[in-house]
Design an enzyme around this catalytic site. Structure first.
Site, mmCIF file in Angstrom:
data_model
loop_
_atom_site.group_PDB
_atom_site.id
_atom_site.type_symbol
_atom_site.label_atom_id
_atom_site.label_comp_id
_atom_site.label_asym_id
_atom_site.label_seq_id
_atom_site.Cartn_x
_atom_site.Cartn_y
_atom_site.Cartn_z
ATOM 1 N N ARG A 1 32.088 12.261 36.288
ATOM 2 C CA ARG A 1 31.125 11.387 36.991
ATOM 3 C C ARG A 1 31.859 10.706 38.129
ATOM 4 O O ARG A 1 32.975 10.227 37.952
ATOM 5 C CB ARG A 1 30.569 10.327 36.042
ATOM 6 N N ARG B 1 25.947 5.948 27.860
ATOM 7 C CA ARG B 1 25.309 7.081 27.222
ATOM 8 C C ARG B 1 25.952 8.424 27.544
ATOM 9 O O ARG B 1 26.299 9.198 26.659
ATOM 10 C CB ARG B 1 23.845 7.215 27.699
ATOM 11 N N THR B 2 26.107 8.699 28.824
ATOM 12 C CA THR B 2 26.531 10.046 29.195
ATOM 13 C C THR B 2 27.923 10.351 28.636
ATOM 14 O O THR B 2 28.154 11.385 28.029
ATOM 15 C CB THR B 2 26.493 10.218 30.726
ATOM 16 N N HIS C 1 22.208 14.843 38.586
ATOM 17 C CA HIS C 1 22.689 14.518 37.236
ATOM 18 C C HIS C 1 22.149 15.606 36.297
ATOM 19 O O HIS C 1 21.253 15.374 35.490
ATOM 20 C CB HIS C 1 22.158 13.134 36.852
ATOM 21 N N LYS D 1 45.749 4.883 42.416
ATOM 22 C CA LYS D 1 46.991 5.043 43.197
ATOM 23 C C LYS D 1 46.757 5.930 44.417
ATOM 24 O O LYS D 1 47.679 6.241 45.150
ATOM 25 C CB LYS D 1 48.071 5.698 42.325
HETATM 26 C C1 NCD Z 1 21.410 7.506 34.638
HETATM 27 C C2 NCD Z 1 22.492 7.750 35.679
HETATM 28 O O1 NCD Z 1 23.670 7.483 35.425
HETATM 29 O O2 NCD Z 1 22.121 8.209 36.743
HETATM 30 N N1 NCD Z 1 21.933 7.126 33.394
HETATM 31 C C3 NCD Z 1 22.335 8.071 32.495
HETATM 32 O O3 NCD Z 1 23.201 8.862 32.750
HETATM 33 N N2 NCD Z 1 21.661 8.156 31.352
HETATM 34 C C4 NCD Z 1 20.346 6.601 35.097
HETATM 35 C C5 NCD Z 1 20.728 5.239 35.631
HETATM 36 O O4 NCD Z 1 21.915 4.869 35.663
HETATM 37 O O5 NCD Z 1 19.807 4.533 35.999
#
Ligand code: NCD
Length: 307
Positions: free
Chosen positions: A101, A51-52, A129, A80
């Site tokens: 991320r 999703r993100t 997040h 590496k």
């Molecule tokens: C969340 C995350 O990555 O923290 N997911 C997301 O970004 N929508 C929640 C999760 O992974 O449970």
């Protein structure tokens, strides 16, 4: 230059500005289809995401910009041994903005110190997040019309669930919010959230174990998955993974206008039979995430609204 590493990097007024812009975009997406022409977003994902990452990429494409990046540490020079600081210096030469991320808490902050482009934290370990929070705030504002006066239940893995930490930090700035923190004893919020965020701000909150007892008083129920990847051993995960399962029976205990949110992915914590309930809003949340991220990208890039 501004980064977005923590929801508190934006004041309430600045957050309002992002959400107002998201509203304008949602009302007329075509109007914004070219505002980022010639700009590039780099998605640097050292940890899995569907999703993100896709929502960031869709957001940039919807604005007429381009995207580049990687979707796992294995497919980048991290394999590496390259440091985050070196990677961001290099990416700063290729892109205008980046979303990162990383499994290590604070990695996007380290990157921001060496970056000459805005860095967005797209999730750092079990820490924060903030863009999921932007999505959550936007969803709540669209569906409930306000933040103040709400009783919000956060349920599941409150220890490792970074979306919960960011959402609490963002919401304590609004009036008359009550949190009901629903989790097994071992998965309660980290002490920094309890002591430095909730207690220090005289925030109303209670920590409970029973979802059934909490449900009738909630305006919003925010469910979360037990974060398997952050457990030190699999047995603890297996013992805890099905602590809460929201099903049709439990939904009968809830108010008729309560909304159910979830950052997704879901595992077992919301039974699929709940998806048909009109109070289930987690897929709407996904839709709203694109507008919220479009607005954020525009604001961090300093892109003007089309006339
Ligand atoms: C969340 C995350 O990555 O923290 N997911 C997301 O970004 N929508 C929640 C999760 O992974 O449970």
């Amino acid at each position: 230059m501004k980064h977005f590493l923590n929801p508190l990097d934006f004041s309430v007024e600045e957050l309002d500005e992002v959400l107002d812009l998201a509203d304008e975009i949602r009302a007329n997406p075509k109007r914004f289809a070219k505002v980022c022409e010639g700009k590039k977003l780099a998605t640097l994902f050292y940890e899995p995401s569907t999703r993100t990452r896709l929502s960031f990429e869709a957001a940039m494409m919807n604005l007429g910009g381009n995207v580049l990046g990687f979707s796992s540490a294995d497919s980048s020079s991290a394999a590496k041994g390259e440091s985050v600081s070196d990677t961001i210096r290099m990416v700063s030469c290729y892109a205008d903005i980046c979303a990162m991320r990383h499994p290590k808490e604070g990695a996007p902050l380290v990157a921001s110190m060496k970056s000459s482009i805005p860095v967005i934290n797209a999730g750092d370990g079990g820490h924060q997040h903030p863009t999921q929070t932007l999505t959550d705030l936007y969803t709540i504002r669209c569906l409930k019309g306000k933040f103040s006066g709400m009783t919000i239940g956060l349920c599941g893995d409150l220890k490792f669930g970074r979306t919960v930490h960011s959402l609490i930090e963002a919401l304590i700035r609004y009036e008359d919010i009550k949190f009901v923190l629903i989790s097994p004893e071992e998965l309660r919020v980290p002490s920094y959230i309890r002591d430095e965020v909730l207690k220090q701000n005289n925030q109303q909150f209670e920590e409970v174990e029973s979802l059934e007892e909490a449900l009738p008083k909630l305006d919003i129920l925010y469910m979360t998955r037990v974060q398997r990847e952050r457990f030190f051993n699999e047995d603890d995960y297996l013992r805890m993974k099905d602590s809460y399962i929201l099903d049709k029976e439990k939904m009968k205990l809830a108010k008729s206008d309560m909304i159910v949110l979830h950052p997704l992915p879901r595992v077992n914590e919301i039974s699929v039979e709940v998806d048909d309930d009109e109070r289930a809003c987690y897929f709407k949340q996904v839709e709203f995430s694109v507008y919220a991220r479009m607005a954020l990208i525009m604001i961090l890039l300093g892109v003007d609204k089309p006339c």
